[in-house]
Design an enzyme around this catalytic site. Structure first.
Site, PDB file in Angstrom:
ATOM      1  N   GLY A   1      11.701  15.037  37.913  1.00  0.00           N
ATOM      2  CA  GLY A   1      12.787  13.300  37.103  1.00  0.00           C
ATOM      3  C   GLY A   1      13.825  13.985  36.023  1.00  0.00           C
ATOM      4  O   GLY A   1      13.900  15.745  36.441  1.00  0.00           O
TER       5      GLY A   1
ATOM      6  N   ASP B   1      22.753  15.647  35.316  1.00  0.00           N
ATOM      7  CA  ASP B   1      22.077  15.047  35.876  1.00  0.00           C
ATOM      8  C   ASP B   1      21.892  15.842  36.983  1.00  0.00           C
ATOM      9  O   ASP B   1      23.225  16.592  37.404  1.00  0.00           O
ATOM     10  CB  ASP B   1      23.311  13.531  36.984  1.00  0.00           C
ATOM     11  CG  ASP B   1      22.435  12.876  38.084  1.00  0.00           C
ATOM     12  OD1 ASP B   1      22.616  13.350  38.762  1.00  0.00           O
ATOM     13  OD2 ASP B   1      22.603  11.468  37.701  1.00  0.00           O
ATOM     14  N   MET B   2      21.150  16.281  38.214  1.00  0.00           N
ATOM     15  CA  MET B   2      21.172  17.548  39.695  1.00  0.00           C
ATOM     16  C   MET B   2      21.933  16.705  40.944  1.00  0.00           C
ATOM     17  O   MET B   2      22.664  17.908  41.115  1.00  0.00           O
ATOM     18  CB  MET B   2      19.361  16.547  40.233  1.00  0.00           C
ATOM     19  CG  MET B   2      19.501  17.814  40.720  1.00  0.00           C
ATOM     20  SD  MET B   2      19.491  20.241  40.051  1.00  0.00           S
ATOM     21  CE  MET B   2      17.850  20.298  39.570  1.00  0.00           C
TER      22      MET B   2
ATOM     23  N   HIS C   1       2.926  12.532  32.071  1.00  0.00           N
ATOM     24  CA  HIS C   1       3.646  12.232  33.284  1.00  0.00           C
ATOM     25  C   HIS C   1       2.069  11.853  34.437  1.00  0.00           C
ATOM     26  O   HIS C   1       1.694  11.759  35.750  1.00  0.00           O
ATOM     27  CB  HIS C   1       3.849  12.991  34.374  1.00  0.00           C
ATOM     28  CG  HIS C   1       6.113  12.960  34.236  1.00  0.00           C
ATOM     29  ND1 HIS C   1       6.062  14.234  33.905  1.00  0.00           N
ATOM     30  CD2 HIS C   1       6.409  12.323  33.565  1.00  0.00           C
ATOM     31  CE1 HIS C   1       7.381  14.105  33.875  1.00  0.00           C
ATOM     32  NE2 HIS C   1       7.623  12.640  33.160  1.00  0.00           N
TER      33      HIS C   1
ATOM     34  N   GLU D   1      11.827  13.264  44.733  1.00  0.00           N
ATOM     35  CA  GLU D   1      11.424  12.069  45.958  1.00  0.00           C
ATOM     36  C   GLU D   1      13.435  11.739  46.849  1.00  0.00           C
ATOM     37  O   GLU D   1      12.889  11.885  48.146  1.00  0.00           O
ATOM     38  CB  GLU D   1      11.814  10.796  46.250  1.00  0.00           C
ATOM     39  CG  GLU D   1      10.023  10.452  45.611  1.00  0.00           C
ATOM     40  CD  GLU D   1      10.497   8.415  44.591  1.00  0.00           C
ATOM     41  OE1 GLU D   1      11.025   8.366  44.470  1.00  0.00           O
ATOM     42  OE2 GLU D   1       9.121   8.754  43.633  1.00  0.00           O
ATOM     43  N   ASN D   2      14.915  12.378  45.843  1.00  0.00           N
ATOM     44  CA  ASN D   2      15.601  12.138  46.562  1.00  0.00           C
ATOM     45  C   ASN D   2      16.520  13.299  46.906  1.00  0.00           C
ATOM     46  O   ASN D   2      17.401  13.129  48.024  1.00  0.00           O
ATOM     47  CB  ASN D   2      16.611  11.348  45.832  1.00  0.00           C
ATOM     48  CG  ASN D   2      16.160   9.876  45.547  1.00  0.00           C
ATOM     49  OD1 ASN D   2      15.886   9.103  46.167  1.00  0.00           O
ATOM     50  ND2 ASN D   2      15.997   9.341  44.310  1.00  0.00           N
TER      51      ASN D   2
ATOM     52  N   GLU E   1       4.218   4.307  39.635  1.00  0.00           N
ATOM     53  CA  GLU E   1       3.562   4.463  37.815  1.00  0.00           C
ATOM     54  C   GLU E   1       3.023   3.060  38.043  1.00  0.00           C
ATOM     55  O   GLU E   1       1.442   2.361  37.295  1.00  0.00           O
ATOM     56  CB  GLU E   1       4.237   4.828  37.056  1.00  0.00           C
ATOM     57  CG  GLU E   1       4.226   6.491  36.821  1.00  0.00           C
ATOM     58  CD  GLU E   1       5.334   7.148  36.567  1.00  0.00           C
ATOM     59  OE1 GLU E   1       6.842   6.358  36.595  1.00  0.00           O
ATOM     60  OE2 GLU E   1       5.602   7.599  35.616  1.00  0.00           O
TER      61      GLU E   1
ATOM     62  N   ASN F   1       6.926  -1.549  30.340  1.00  0.00           N
ATOM     63  CA  ASN F   1       7.595   0.310  30.341  1.00  0.00           C
ATOM     64  C   ASN F   1       8.250  -0.099  28.668  1.00  0.00           C
ATOM     65  O   ASN F   1       9.799  -0.199  29.435  1.00  0.00           O
ATOM     66  CB  ASN F   1       8.153   1.205  30.856  1.00  0.00           C
ATOM     67  CG  ASN F   1       7.921   2.297  30.338  1.00  0.00           C
ATOM     68  OD1 ASN F   1       7.818   2.908  29.236  1.00  0.00           O
ATOM     69  ND2 ASN F   1       8.427   3.511  31.671  1.00  0.00           N
TER      70      ASN F   1
ATOM     71  N   ARG G   1      15.937  18.669  28.713  1.00  0.00           N
ATOM     72  CA  ARG G   1      15.183  19.701  27.708  1.00  0.00           C
ATOM     73  C   ARG G   1      14.597  21.138  28.266  1.00  0.00           C
ATOM     74  O   ARG G   1      14.542  21.109  29.489  1.00  0.00           O
ATOM     75  CB  ARG G   1      13.514  19.110  28.125  1.00  0.00           C
ATOM     76  CG  ARG G   1      13.594  17.615  26.928  1.00  0.00           C
ATOM     77  CD  ARG G   1      12.485  16.586  27.644  1.00  0.00           C
ATOM     78  NE  ARG G   1      12.436  15.384  28.157  1.00  0.00           N
ATOM     79  CZ  ARG G   1      11.324  14.889  28.347  1.00  0.00           C
ATOM     80  NH1 ARG G   1      10.271  15.415  27.762  1.00  0.00           N
ATOM     81  NH2 ARG G   1      11.588  13.635  29.062  1.00  0.00           N
TER      82      ARG G   1
HETATM   83  P1  ADP Z   1      12.971   9.399  35.106  1.00  0.00           P
HETATM   84  O1  ADP Z   1      12.164  10.577  33.844  1.00  0.00           O
HETATM   85  O2  ADP Z   1      13.959   9.598  33.616  1.00  0.00           O
HETATM   86  O3  ADP Z   1      12.426   8.496  35.568  1.00  0.00           O
HETATM   87  P2  ADP Z   1      13.558   9.833  37.440  1.00  0.00           P
HETATM   88  O4  ADP Z   1      12.645  10.227  37.967  1.00  0.00           O
HETATM   89  O5  ADP Z   1      14.031   8.819  38.207  1.00  0.00           O
HETATM   90  O6  ADP Z   1      14.232   9.932  35.580  1.00  0.00           O
HETATM   91  O7  ADP Z   1      15.104  10.974  37.692  1.00  0.00           O
HETATM   92  C1  ADP Z   1      16.253  10.148  37.957  1.00  0.00           C
HETATM   93  C2  ADP Z   1      16.713  11.604  37.947  1.00  0.00           C
HETATM   94  O8  ADP Z   1      16.924  12.133  39.718  1.00  0.00           O
HETATM   95  C3  ADP Z   1      18.370  11.873  38.027  1.00  0.00           C
HETATM   96  O9  ADP Z   1      18.526  12.443  36.910  1.00  0.00           O
HETATM   97  C4  ADP Z   1      18.678  12.576  39.145  1.00  0.00           C
HETATM   98  O10 ADP Z   1      19.240  13.796  38.322  1.00  0.00           O
HETATM   99  C5  ADP Z   1      17.889  12.627  39.973  1.00  0.00           C
HETATM  100  N1  ADP Z   1      18.288  12.401  41.393  1.00  0.00           N
HETATM  101  C6  ADP Z   1      18.485  10.834  41.423  1.00  0.00           C
HETATM  102  N2  ADP Z   1      19.077  10.577  42.714  1.00  0.00           N
HETATM  103  C7  ADP Z   1      19.169  12.495  43.361  1.00  0.00           C
HETATM  104  C8  ADP Z   1      19.606  12.212  44.954  1.00  0.00           C
HETATM  105  N3  ADP Z   1      20.091  12.557  45.687  1.00  0.00           N
HETATM  106  N4  ADP Z   1      19.645  14.234  44.588  1.00  0.00           N
HETATM  107  C9  ADP Z   1      19.398  14.520  43.251  1.00  0.00           C
HETATM  108  N5  ADP Z   1      18.834  14.485  42.029  1.00  0.00           N
HETATM  109  C10 ADP Z   1      18.200  13.300  41.781  1.00  0.00           C
END
Ligand code: ADP
Length: 408
Positions: A208, A282-283, A178, A333-334, A382, A8, A239
Site C-alpha cells: 500500500g 502514488d503508484m 501490518h 489489490e489494484n 483489518e 483507526n 519511505r
Molecule cells: P495505506 O497504506 O495508506 O493503507 P492503501 O493500502 O490504501 O494505503 O494503498 C494506497 C496506495 O495504493 C495508493 O497510494 C496508490 O499508490 C495505490 N493504488 C491504488 N490503486 C492503484 C492502482 N489501480 N494501481 C496502482 N496503485 C494503486
C-alpha cells in the site's frame, strides 16, 4: 442487534467501520478527516449512500461525539447501547502484546509507554481509546496491535547483529507491522487454497502506501520486512525501505543537517517512490509516467519490484519452500501491472501467472493450475479481523464466567 465499531485513530483523522454481529455485515464506514486542522470533514458511507459534511472539528472528543450522534441520526444504531464493543487498531504493541486484548488501565499505560516506538501513531491511537472509553463506558473495548502477529518470529529473524545489550536493555529488535492484515490475508489464502494454514508456507505482500512482506510458516509469522520501525524493508510510497545507516551521517554532513530527526523525516516522507521518481508517491501516477517514458518513474517501479522479489527469494530460502504468494492492500489489490512484474520475475521458481485471472483483479488465484507456487489476490480487511478477535474475546470471557459459576 449487537454492533461492533472498529476504530483507526490517527493524529488528525479517525477511520471507522460499523459491523452487525454475528452476520459481519458492514453497516457503515467512513472517515473524520483533518481533526484540528482547517477544512475538517466527516464522511459516512452506508446502504449505498454517502453523507458528507465539512465543519470545524477541534479535537478527537468532538470527532467521536459527532460520529456517535451521526450513527443515531442516520438510523445506523437505535441508541449508543447497541454498540456493544469497540475495537481499536494500535500500531505498536512492543514485546507486551502477542494478541488482541481488553483495554484496561494497564494496557493504556503500556500503549503510552510504547509511544517511543511509534511516536506519531500510539499517542493518536490512545486519544481515540480514551474518548471512546468515556463516551461508551459499557462497551467492551479491545486493542488489536499491528505488531502482535510478529511475536512468533524466531530470535534469529528478529535480532539485529548489534550489541546484545541493546535488545536486553532497550528492546532493539524487529517488531514488524501490518500484522493484522498479514494475519487476515494468510488465513483467507489458506481457505482459498483449501488447505490448513499450518501446512502452508506463504509470503503475504501488503503493498500500500506503507508496504511490508511477511513469511508465514506453521500458521505463524516467521519473518517480516519492517523492522524496529516501519521505515525499513521494501520501497514504499514515501519511505525509503532498507538503507545503509552510514548514509545518514554522510548525508547529514553533505546537506549541513544537524538534527537527525530531519534526516529521518527525509527518509520517511521524501523517499521511496516519490523520492526516486520525483513525480508522485502514488503508484498510479508513477506507472503512468513510466508508460509515458519517464526514466526516473521507470527506475522507481523497477526498484519497487526488485525489492519485493529480493525478499521473496530470501523468505523462500528461510522457509525452505513456498506454496503461495499473496498480494493485498492498495497496490497489491489494484495493480495487475505490479503483480505481473513481480510474478514474471519468479517464473524461474515455478510461478506461472494467468494473465486473464490477473487482469480480472478479483479475489482468488492469479496463477495457472499447474503453477508450482500459487499466487493469489486477497483484499485485506483489518477491521473484520479485529471484529473477529473481539468475538473470540467475548467467547473467552463467557467461558471464564461460566467456569466461575458454582456447580449446582
Ligand atoms: P495505506 O497504506 O495508506 O493503507 P492503501 O493500502 O490504501 O494505503 O494503498 C494506497 C496506495 O495504493 C495508493 O497510494 C496508490 O499508490 C495505490 N493504488 C491504488 N490503486 C492503484 C492502482 N489501480 N494501481 C496502482 N496503485 C494503486
Amino acid at each position: 442487534m449487537e454492533k461492533t465499531l472498529i476504530i483507526n485513530s490517527g493524529s488528525s483523522s479517525l477511520k471507522f467501520k460499523l459491523f452487525a454481529i454475528p452476520t459481519e455485515d458492514v453497516l457503515a464506514s467512513g472517515l473524520i478527516d483533518r481533526i484540528s486542522i482547517k477544512g475538517s470533514s466527516v464522511t459516512v458511507k452506508y446502504n449505498g449512500q454517502k453523507y458528507h459534511q465539512e465543519l470545524p472539528i477541534p479535537d478527537h472528543a468532538f470527532a467521536v461525539d459527532l460520529l456517535l450522534k451521526l450513527l443515531v441520526e442516520l438510523h445506523l444504531i437505535k441508541d449508543l447501547n447497541e454498540i456493544t464493543a469497540v475495537g481499536h487498531r494500535v500500531v505498536a504493541g512492543g514485546e507486551y502484546f502477542d494478541h488482541s486484548v481488553v483495554i484496561d488501565d494497564d494496557v493504556i499505560q503500556k500503549i503510552a509507554e510504547l509511544s517511543d516506538l511509534a511516536r506519531l501513531h500510539n499517542p493518536a491511537n490512545l486519544l481515540g481509546i480514551k474518548v471512546f472509553k468515556k463516551l461508551l463506558p459499557n462497551a467492551l473495548a479491545v486493542a488489536s496491535f499491528d505488531t502482535a502477529y510478529h511475536h512468533s518470529i524466531p530470535e534469529k529473524n528478529y535480532l539485529y547483529s548489534v550489541p546484545f545489550e541493546w535488545y536486553e536493555k532497550y528492546g532493539v529488535r524487529r517488531y514488524g507491522a501490518h500484522g493484522i492484515s498479514h494475519r487476515y490475508v494468510a488465513r483467507q489464502a489458506a481457505s482459498l487454497m483449501n488447505k490448513p494454514l499450518k501446512e502452508l508456507k506463504l509470503i503475504t505482500c501488503h503493498l500500500g502506501a506503507g508496504s511490508s512482506l511477511c513469511a508465514v510458516k506453521d500458521g505463524k509469522s516467521f519473518d517480516t520486512t519492517m523492522g524496529f520501525t516501519p521505515l525499513t524493508g521494501v520501497t514504499m510510497a514515501t519511505r525509503s525501505g532498507d538503507v545503509d545507516v552510514e548514509l545518514v551521517t554522510y548525508m547529514m554532513k553533505k546537506l549541513n543537517i544537524t538534527d537527525p530527526e530531519e534526516m529521518i523525516s527525509i527518509l520517511t516522507r521524501h523517499s521511496g517512490l516519490l523520492g526516486i521518481s520525483g513525480i508522485s508517491s502514488d503508484m498510479r501516477d508513477v506507472i503512468a509516467a513510466k508508460d509515458a517514458g519517464n526514466k526516473r518513474a521507470q527506475i522507481a517501479v523497477t526498484l519497487f519490484v526488485k525489492n519485493i522479489v529480493r525478499y521473496i527469494g530470501q523468505y523462500y530460502a528461510e522457509m525452505k519452500g513456498l506454496d503461495g504468494i499473496v498480494f493485498t492492500a492498495g497496490i497489491g489489490e489494484n495493480s495487475d501491472v505490479i503483480r505481473k512484474l513481480v510474478c514474471d520475475e519468479l517464473e524461474f521458481m515455478g510461478v506461472k501467472l494467468d494473465d486473464t485471472l490477473n487482469s480480472k483483479g478479483e479475489e482468488g488465484f492469479i496463477t495457472k493450475p499447474d503453477s508450482k507456487i500459487a499466487a493469489l489476490l486477497v483484499p485485506t480487511d483489518e477491521e473484520l479481523m479485529i471484529s473477529r478477535d473481539i468475538e473470540v474475546i467475548k467467547l473467552q470471557e463467557q467461558k471464564e464466567i461460566s467456569s466461575k459459576k458454582p456447580l449446582l
